[in-house]
Write a protein that holds these residues in place. Structure first.
Motif, PDB file in Angstrom:
ATOM      1  N   ILE A   7       0.829  -1.198   0.000  1.00  0.00           N
ATOM      2  CA  ILE A   7       0.000   0.000   0.000  1.00  0.00           C
ATOM      3  C   ILE A   7       0.861   1.245   0.000  1.00  0.00           C
ATOM      4  CG2 ILE A   7      -1.892  -1.206   1.140  1.00  0.00           C
ATOM      5  CD1 ILE A   7      -1.102   0.028   3.720  1.00  0.00           C
ATOM      6  N   PRO A   8       0.370   2.366  -0.534  1.00  0.00           N
ATOM      7  CA  PRO A   8       1.177   3.589  -0.601  1.00  0.00           C
ATOM      8  C   PRO A   8       1.641   4.010   0.790  1.00  0.00           C
ATOM      9  CG  PRO A   8      -0.792   3.787  -1.965  1.00  0.00           C
ATOM     10  CD  PRO A   8      -0.956   2.529  -1.180  1.00  0.00           C
ATOM     11  N   GLY A   9       2.871   4.534   0.847  1.00  0.00           N
ATOM     12  CA  GLY A   9       3.415   5.011   2.113  1.00  0.00           C
ATOM     13  C   GLY A   9       4.022   3.922   2.976  1.00  0.00           C
ATOM     14  N   GLY A  10       4.059   2.668   2.481  1.00  0.00           N
ATOM     15  CA  GLY A  10       4.593   1.578   3.295  1.00  0.00           C
ATOM     16  C   GLY A  10       6.031   1.803   3.696  1.00  0.00           C
ATOM     17  N   ALA A  11       6.850   2.261   2.754  1.00  0.00           N
ATOM     18  CA  ALA A  11       8.263   2.484   3.059  1.00  0.00           C
ATOM     19  C   ALA A  11       8.433   3.583   4.090  1.00  0.00           C
ATOM     20  CB  ALA A  11       9.022   2.837   1.777  1.00  0.00           C
ATOM     21  N   GLU A  12       7.610   4.646   3.958  1.00  0.00           N
ATOM     22  CA  GLU A  12       7.716   5.736   4.927  1.00  0.00           C
ATOM     23  C   GLU A  12       7.316   5.283   6.330  1.00  0.00           C
ATOM     24  OE1 GLU A  12       6.331   5.892   1.977  1.00  0.00           O
ATOM     25  OE2 GLU A  12       7.656   7.285   0.923  1.00  0.00           O
ATOM     26  N   ARG A  13       6.253   4.481   6.421  1.00  0.00           N
ATOM     27  CA  ARG A  13       5.828   3.998   7.740  1.00  0.00           C
ATOM     28  C   ARG A  13       6.840   3.029   8.328  1.00  0.00           C
ATOM     29  NH1 ARG A  13       1.059   3.353   5.251  1.00  0.00           N
ATOM     30  NH2 ARG A  13       1.030   1.103   5.552  1.00  0.00           N
ATOM     31  N   LEU A  14       7.465   2.230   7.451  1.00  0.00           N
ATOM     32  CA  LEU A  14       8.504   1.324   7.932  1.00  0.00           C
ATOM     33  C   LEU A  14       9.654   2.116   8.535  1.00  0.00           C
ATOM     34  CD1 LEU A  14      10.032  -1.375   8.185  1.00  0.00           C
ATOM     35  CD2 LEU A  14      10.788  -1.060   5.819  1.00  0.00           C
ATOM     36  N   LEU A  15      10.132   3.120   7.811  1.00  0.00           N
ATOM     37  CA  LEU A  15      11.237   3.932   8.308  1.00  0.00           C
ATOM     38  C   LEU A  15      10.839   4.656   9.590  1.00  0.00           C
ATOM     39  CD1 LEU A  15      14.087   4.958   7.842  1.00  0.00           C
ATOM     40  CD2 LEU A  15      13.141   6.804   6.439  1.00  0.00           C
ATOM     41  N   GLU A  16       9.606   5.161   9.624  1.00  0.00           N
ATOM     42  CA  GLU A  16       9.132   5.853  10.820  1.00  0.00           C
ATOM     43  C   GLU A  16       9.094   4.906  12.014  1.00  0.00           C
ATOM     44  OE1 GLU A  16       5.288   8.537  12.283  1.00  0.00           O
ATOM     45  OE2 GLU A  16       5.222   7.402  10.405  1.00  0.00           O
ATOM     46  N   THR A  17       8.609   3.691  11.807  1.00  0.00           N
ATOM     47  CA  THR A  17       8.548   2.705  12.885  1.00  0.00           C
ATOM     48  C   THR A  17       9.931   2.359  13.400  1.00  0.00           C
ATOM     49  OG1 THR A  17       6.509   1.750  12.004  1.00  0.00           O
ATOM     50  CG2 THR A  17       7.802   0.367  13.494  1.00  0.00           C
ATOM     51  N   LEU A  18      10.829   2.128  12.472  1.00  0.00           N
ATOM     52  CA  LEU A  18      12.193   1.760  12.861  1.00  0.00           C
ATOM     53  C   LEU A  18      12.867   2.869  13.670  1.00  0.00           C
ATOM     54  CD1 LEU A  18      13.569   0.027   9.646  1.00  0.00           C
ATOM     55  CD2 LEU A  18      13.133  -1.044  11.846  1.00  0.00           C
ATOM     56  N   LEU A  19      12.829   4.080  13.135  1.00  0.00           N
ATOM     57  CA  LEU A  19      13.526   5.177  13.795  1.00  0.00           C
ATOM     58  C   LEU A  19      12.889   5.548  15.129  1.00  0.00           C
ATOM     59  CD1 LEU A  19      14.335   7.494  10.749  1.00  0.00           C
ATOM     60  CD2 LEU A  19      15.780   5.770  11.848  1.00  0.00           C
ATOM     61  N   ALA A  20      11.572   5.358  15.245  1.00  0.00           N
ATOM     62  CA  ALA A  20      10.894   5.703  16.488  1.00  0.00           C
ATOM     63  C   ALA A  20      11.201   4.709  17.602  1.00  0.00           C
ATOM     64  CB  ALA A  20       9.383   5.770  16.252  1.00  0.00           C
ATOM     65  N   GLU A  21      11.450   3.456  17.221  1.00  0.00           N
ATOM     66  CA  GLU A  21      11.575   2.418  18.235  1.00  0.00           C
ATOM     67  C   GLU A  21      12.993   1.883  18.427  1.00  0.00           C
ATOM     68  OE1 GLU A  21       8.623  -0.645  18.463  1.00  0.00           O
ATOM     69  OE2 GLU A  21       7.323   0.392  17.038  1.00  0.00           O
ATOM     70  N   VAL A  22      13.811   1.888  17.372  1.00  0.00           N
ATOM     71  CA  VAL A  22      15.059   1.145  17.456  1.00  0.00           C
ATOM     72  C   VAL A  22      16.030   1.734  18.467  1.00  0.00           C
ATOM     73  CG1 VAL A  22      16.385   2.368  15.674  1.00  0.00           C
ATOM     74  CG2 VAL A  22      16.726  -0.091  16.011  1.00  0.00           C
ATOM     75  N   HIS A  23      15.971   3.045  18.695  1.00  0.00           N
ATOM     76  CA  HIS A  23      16.922   3.642  19.628  1.00  0.00           C
ATOM     77  C   HIS A  23      16.520   3.433  21.086  1.00  0.00           C
ATOM     78  CE1 HIS A  23      13.899   6.850  19.355  1.00  0.00           C
ATOM     79  NE2 HIS A  23      14.368   7.318  20.496  1.00  0.00           N
ATOM     80  N   THR A  24      15.291   2.978  21.328  1.00  0.00           N
ATOM     81  CA  THR A  24      14.849   2.779  22.706  1.00  0.00           C
ATOM     82  C   THR A  24      14.789   1.310  23.113  1.00  0.00           C
ATOM     83  OG1 THR A  24      12.512   2.765  22.035  1.00  0.00           O
ATOM     84  CG2 THR A  24      13.482   4.891  22.651  1.00  0.00           C
TER      85      THR A  24
END
Length: 434
Positions: A43-60
């Motif tokens: 679906i459109p925006g999948g890559a953006e949501r993936l990157l957003e999810t990763l960056l929001a969570e991976v550092h914590t």
């Protein structure tokens, strides 16, 4: 000495390993591996949501939570399942970060092929669909493999999988410094105290950029005596060093620790080589007056290829150019080991320089390598292991893989019972073409 061809009696196990008769298939970069199947990842925006999810969570998240994070990312990728595999300390196995999947042998498997070559590999999955194996690499350091099961692998999914692998590699590198989880995953046996002390001090096995790479291996991995290596990059210089302390006990480990710390302290203060070595001399003389340490400390100018080095009672480095070792290219008047001048000499340390050519390799090693025994009882010697490095380079093998293969051959011949520590450090200057 010229070493362009194997000497009679050379150990065939040290030759560059040939590729399998039927290497695992690579995924085509221009077409799907099979027909795309609509998934949430399309679906459109999948890559953006993936990157957003990763960056929001991976550092914590903690290292223990990384498998759960990739599970949450799987739907956005449009894949069925993702498993993180980390390489063990001796680079023989790939161990899953989560419970359930089995450990994978690095030398005899498709995931191992992906790790050794740092290339994507794809094969059919026993559970249906495909298994894609992506290397986890941070900078020049190989960390492990990402195993991804998917019903289809089109360019969009592959691009998102590579994005995930890149973010995870950085996260693993940053998180292994403050959690024991990744250290435990990388071990296959208990580690003794001197080894624990030195391992905590060692840098990554491999560092590099588009101008140069420095890569090293050190054995035995769990019972180190006095060997160590160090390397670091600045915008203009590659710093690399190898150390070999007297003895094989805790005092040896302390000696090497002080030497490495002195090296880093002076280097970070901007010291030139003679001053840097003098810092180590003074530190050992003050804190461990009965100990000494041999070593070679180098500084490579990344732009013009000028290599500066100081040799303190150590075997001279070898300069490998093309298909041969340049005879005596880096042999210079001997200087005493580090720690001795503080008590017995006031003469300043001498630094030497040589001009490298693009593609040149400089090999630093400890005497535990050349004195290692091979099949038949003879010593490995300079000729055999430099021949192996030359053959690996000629076959297009990456420097870290060459050292991994050589040290395993040495260990296998001695049934993992080395008489002395064996350390190799290889510097390669490869400036971009102008």
């Amino acid at each position: 000495m010229a070493t362009g061809s194997p000497a009679p009696g050379d150990d065939p196990a040290l030759a560059a390993a040939p590729p399998p008769a039927h290497p695992p298939a690579r995924a085509p970069a221009h077409a799907p591996t099979s027909a795309p199947v609509p998934t949430p990842g399309d679906i459109p925006g999948g890559a953006e949501r993936l990157l957003e999810t990763l960056l929001a969570e991976v550092h914590t998240v903690t290292p223990m939570d990384l498998p759960a994070l990739v599970d949450r990312c799987a739907p956005l990728l449009g894949v069925e399942n993702i498993v993180i595999y980390l390489v063990d300390l001796q680079q023989r196995h790939l161990t899953p970060l989560t419970h359930g999947p089995p450990t994978i042998a690095l030398d005899t498997s498709t995931p191992g092929w992906a790790y050794r070559t740092i290339e994507l590999r794809v094969e059919e999955s026993p559970e249906g669909g495909l298994m894609a194996w992506l290397p986890l690499v941070d900078g020049a350091e190989r960390l492990g493999i990402l195993g991804i099961r998917t019903m289809a692998l089109d360019p969009t999914r592959l691009r998102r999988c590579r994005m995930l692998a890149s973010v995870l590699a950085m996260a693993i590198t940053s998180k292994r410094a403050y959690s024991d989880t990744i250290a435990r995953q990388s071990r296959t046996e208990p580690m003794d105290l001197p080894a624990e002390m030195l391992r905590a001090l060692l840098p990554p096995r491999t560092i590099g950029n588009d101008h140069a790479v420095s890569t090293a291996v050190l054995e035995p991995a769990y019972h180190i005596g006095g060997d160590a290596f160090d390397h670091s990059l600045t915008t203009s210089t590659l710093h690399a060093a190898i150390f070999d302390a007297m003895g094989h006990n805790l005092a040896s480990g302390l000696t090497t620790t002080v030497a490495v710390a002195g090296c880093r302290n002076a280097r970070r203060a901007g010291a030139e080589l003679p001053e840097l070595v003098d810092t180590i001399d003074q530190a050992l003389g003050q804190w461990l007056p009965d100990q000494y340490c041999t070593g070679v400390i180098t500084q490579l100018d990344l732009a013009d290829g000028v290599l500066h080095w100081c040799n303190c009672g150590h075997p001279p480095p070898l300069l490998i150019r093309g298909q041969r070792v340049l005879d005596a290219a880096m042999e210079r008047p001997e200087q005493p080991p580090m720690g001795l001048p503080a008590q017995f000499s006031t003469a300043p340390r001498a630094a030497y320089e040589t001009l490298l050519e693009p593609g040149d390799r400089v090999l630093l090693y400890t005497d535990g390598v050349t004195e290692a025994r091979i099949e038949g009882g003879g010593r490995l010697g300079l000729r055999r292991f430099t021949d192996s490095i030359i053959r690996g380079a000629a076959a297009g093998e990456r420097a870290p893989e060459t050292l991994r293969r050589i040290i395993h051959s040495i260990l296998d011949h001695q049934k993992d019972q080395l008489r002395d520590d064996a350390t190799l450090l290889l510097i390669e200057w490869r400036p971009p073409r102008r």
